[in-house]
Design an enzyme around this catalytic site. Structure first.
Site, short mmCIF file in Angstrom:
data_model
loop_
_atom_site.label_atom_id
_atom_site.label_comp_id
_atom_site.label_asym_id
_atom_site.label_seq_id
_atom_site.Cartn_x
_atom_site.Cartn_y
_atom_site.Cartn_z
N ALA A 136 85.25 45.50 -32.53
CA ALA A 136 85.99 46.41 -31.66
C ALA A 136 87.50 46.21 -31.80
CB ALA A 136 85.58 46.20 -30.21
N ILE A 138 89.28 45.23 -34.25
CA ILE A 138 89.92 45.64 -35.50
C ILE A 138 89.81 47.15 -35.67
CG2 ILE A 138 89.80 45.42 -38.01
CD1 ILE A 138 88.71 42.52 -37.38
N GLU A 140 89.30 49.78 -37.64
CA GLU A 140 88.90 49.89 -39.05
C GLU A 140 89.57 51.04 -39.79
OE1 GLU A 140 86.86 49.22 -36.62
OE2 GLU A 140 85.82 47.38 -37.15
N ASP A 182 126.75 59.10 -54.50
CA ASP A 182 127.70 59.44 -55.55
C ASP A 182 128.40 60.73 -55.15
OD1 ASP A 182 126.98 57.43 -57.17
OD2 ASP A 182 126.07 58.65 -58.74
N ASN A 571 84.35 53.85 -34.53
CA ASN A 571 85.60 53.55 -35.24
C ASN A 571 85.64 54.14 -36.64
OD1 ASN A 571 86.15 52.11 -33.00
ND2 ASN A 571 86.47 50.13 -33.99
N ASP A 575 86.29 58.32 -35.44
CA ASP A 575 87.73 58.36 -35.17
C ASP A 575 88.62 58.30 -36.41
OD1 ASP A 575 87.23 58.58 -32.56
OD2 ASP A 575 87.63 56.49 -32.03
#
Ligand code: ATP
Length: 745
Positions: A136, A138, A140, A182, A571, A575
């Site tokens: 959870a 992390i 992913e 320049d 995840n 998502d």
């Protein structure tokens, strides 16, 4: 040639040293002894590794191999000018470190809690929980979303005519606080034309020039000689047909202008070249700032020189008047200096045109031969400022970015052009930079916005001085020698028309050489950064809500509220795509009204952390209420988990529209302008519904089919969630600079 060496025997040996010096014309090699002080490009008795023999034969004694060769030393300098980590890389490093610590600490706490409550949980439960928390915590989808944001951002930048060569540079662009640019071709059109010729006999303007005809106007013979030198000491080539600006010649812009002016006075460069054989050439170099060619004219050997006035005037002892060579007195000197000043103060580039007779036997020239010259005249060239530059500079300044002009032109020309462009502050020259130590330079750069007569080495010192004072610097360059400065800058910008070495080292390449493209790229860079922030808010708040949810349910002695497989499904399957689709969000118009991010400021600033914290609190408290009350009512853990899983899934898909803009409420944001986001949310819904209703997935995720009542509760839950998020969004400050803009608008 694979090593550096001293040439001991030649037969018509010509070597192309473009890879080393940028000079495209082959250099004729000799065996003689040269003075020790002579510059690399003039060491005609040496051959260098990495260059090519284009004609003849020769023998050399090897003097250096490998990294000791001249090209090897440049390679070493480029290597030693270490790759710097971009702010994003550093920030992400810190973030993953922090997440790692969270995962380890939480897992240890959970294991401890589990062991203390060994009557409630088996070791398998504890293990599964620790895994669930790690999964959870992390986000992913983060790595892939960031990569896609950068890659898509590069495409957006490319559409605005800048090519990003290094993925991470796309984000650094957004934090650029100083643009060193320049002048010629970037701030100006790079289309020069001769507007004035000044000789001891008088002055000719553009229209008088066009009316001149060779041979007929004896009064103007000095001006004609100046034009003749300008056409012969010149490397342009005749085009097959005129270009879109009507130019007959191709090559260096200064030289094209000289050849065009000679043409309008009746000289054809190609005819002159044919009649007047060129025996030797000292090519133009931005360090040397002049060019010289050796010719056979009427059985006499003569060298023609053109270059920066201040450099050549030091070497001048005579001047030409009505075909006569007169000694330059102090009064004459003052007169020429005054003439030059009056031209440069109008923003014109001024070239001095000189000649010098040499012994008949001489077949080559060295830089040391360029003394005791006879000044024939001054040619002034104008290069119009690009039409969009003034507005773009204002836009950059409005975005808190300092624009600094760096030019090879002299102080007065630079200062006049700078005034036209609205630059304030002093002018510093390359010679002055070289005379300063680092501390003095650090002080000077605070109030200097124009640097004149700058050489590539000075550029490196400028980049280092700006970086040391905490700025994020973009530096432009086109020459071979600009490589180290481009590499040392946070963003090295090469001109599309520049040398391959400059392009190889740069982070971005301007396909159209324009200053406005740099600013457009910065704007896109800011949009990229904004999208990265959105993704972080979105993924972190939902990941950490899951962590809170699990930890709280375990701490309360309840069963695990979400399974590791369910978290992974949310995840990864649901998502990730919406998060990736945020890459296609266009930046807010307000982005260019804010100052750049402060160097070293965390990617998650205080207001973002508060936002993430509020989102986690809202979502996890609501989910915990849902979880405990549903579990209490049904005592069915699989059904309760399915409800929690689905409620979290739906609310995260809805919340992405709210998280997308921190400035505007959901109902005022452009909901339908990112079709990829709409498609990915639709895909997310399909994944969620499949997880709940498809038997194989039910088995995998331990979910159960939900009824209409369940969905009604979930939708009510998500609506409440989004309302609370909107309330928090309205009451939370944006970052300090952004809130200033929001108030203004
Ligand atoms: P900027 O740095 O503004 O883009 P640049 O790179 O063209 O300008 P340089 O090429 O370094 O500047 O030119 C420096 C000076 O050398 C000019 O001011 C001019 O006096 C002289 N110069 C430029 N081009 C030539 C040329 N082809 N031959 C002789 N002298 C030149």
């Amino acid at each position: 040639i694979s090593a550096d060496g001293r040439i001991i025997d030649v037969l018509e040996l010509e070597i192309n040293e473009a890879t080393l010096t940028g000079e495209s014309e082959p250099i004729k090699k000799v065996t003689g002894v040269l003075s020790e002080e002579i510059g690399l490009a003039d060491r005609t008795n040496m051959a260098y590794a990495g260059t090519n023999v284009v004609n003849g034969r020769g023998k050399m004694v090897v003097t250096a191999t490998g990294s000791r060769t001249e090209i090897g030393q440049i390679a070493r300098l480029v290597q030693e000018t270490g790759e710097t980590h971009t702010p994003l890389e550093r920030e992400l490093g810190k973030l993953s470190h922090a997440l790692g610590v969270v995962v380890i600490v939480l897992s240890l706490i959970l294991i401890a809690v589990g062991l203390l409550r060994s009557n409630l949980y088996t070791p398998l439960d504890i293990f599964q929980t620790a895994v669930a928390v790690a999964v959870a915590a992390i986000p992913e989808g983060l790595a892939i979303s960031l990569t896609v944001i950068l890659a898509v951002g590069m495409q957006f930048i490319l559409k605005r005519r800048a090519l990003v060569r290094k993925l991470l540079a796309a984000e650094t662009l957004g934090s650029v606080s100083v643009i060193c640019t320049d002048k010629t071709g970037t701030l100006t059109e790079g289309i020069m034309s001769v507007v004035r010729i000044v000789t001891a006999t008088g002055e000719l303007n553009r229209s008088e020039l066009a009316q001149m005809h060779t041979g007929q106007d004896l009064q103007k013979q000095d001006a004609l000689l100046a034009l003749r030198i300008g056409a012969l000491c010149n490397n342009v080539t005749l085009r097959k047909s005129t270009d879109e600006h009507g130019a007959r010649y191709a090559g260096d812009t200064t030289e094209v202008a000289l050849a065009e002016a000679a043409h309008s006075a009746g000289f054809e460069k190609e005819v002159l070249d044919h009649e007047t054989a060129r025996l030797f050439e000292v090519p133009f170099d931005s360090r040397r700032k002049f060019m010289a060619t050796l010719h056979q004219v009427d059985h006499k050997t003569v060298v023609y020189i053109k270059g920066a006035f201040d450099i050549l005037f030091e070497r001048t002892t005579h001047f030409e008047k009505n075909g006569e060579q007169l000694k330059l007195t102090n009064v004459d000197k003052d007169w020429f200096v005054e003439q030059e000043k009056s031209l440069t103060s109008q923003g014109l580039r001024v070239l001095a045109l000189c000649h010098k007779p040499l012994p008949h036997s001489q077949t080559s020239i060295q830089e040391t031969d360029i003394i005791d010259l006879t000044l024939v005249g001054l040619i002034a060239l104008s290069d119009p400022i690009r039409s969009d530059v003034l507005e773009t500079i204002k836009r950059a300044q409005g975005a808190g970015i300092r624009v600094v002009m760096i030019t090879g032109d002299g102080r007065d020309t630079a200062s006049a052009i700078g005034r036209e462009l609205g630059f304030s502050g002093d002018v510093l020259t390359g010679a002055e930079i070289q005379a300063m130590d680092d501390a003095a330079l650090a002080q000077s750069i605070k109030h200097v916005n124009i640097f004149a007569r700058v050489s590539p080495e000075d550029k490196i010192r400028l980049v280092e001085a700006y970086r040391a004072s905490g700025e994020v610097v973009s530096m432009t360059g086109d020459g071979v020698n600009d490589g180290p400065a481009l590499k040392a800058a946070d963003i090295g910008v090469a001109m599309g028309s520049g040398t391959d070495i400059a392009k190889e080292t740069a982070d971005i390449v301007l396909l159209d050489d324009r200053f406005s493209t740099i600013v457009a790229a910065v704007e896109e860079g800011r949009a990229i950064y904004q999208n990265i922030q959105k993704v972080l808010i979105y993924l972190l708040s939902f990941s950490l809500s899951e962590v809170v949810l699990i930890t709280a349910s375990i701490a309360a002695g309840a069963p695990l509220s979400l399974l590791a497989s369910q978290i992974l499904w949310l995840n990864l399957a649901q998502d990730s795509l919406p998060a990736i689709a945020l890459a296609f969000d266009k930046g807010d118009g307000e982005n260019m009204l804010e100052p750049p991010r402060v160097k070293g400021s965390p990617i998650l600033d205080a207001s973002m952390r508060l936002m993430i914290f509020s989102l986690i609190t809202i979502t996890s408290v609501l989910l915990l209420i849902l979880f405990f009350s549903f579990y209490h009512l049904t005592q069915d853990i699989d059904l309760t988990r399915t409800m929690t899983f689905t409620a979290l899934g739906v609310s995260s898909l809805v919340a992405i529209f709210s998280v997308r803009s921190r400035r505007r409420p959901l109902w005022k944001s452009h909901l339908f302008d990112n079709k990829y986001l709409l498609a990915s949310v639709l895909f997310g819904i399909v994944m969620l519904v499949s997880a709940v209703y498809l038997p194989p997935l039910q088995l995998l995720l331990r979910t159960q089919a939900l009824g209409w009542m369940h969905w009604a509760i979930i939708l009510g839950f998500s609506a409440l969630n989004i309302i609370l998020i909107e309330v928090v969004k309205k009451s939370l400050p944006l970052s300090s600079s952004a809130s200033r803009v929001a108030r203004l608008s």
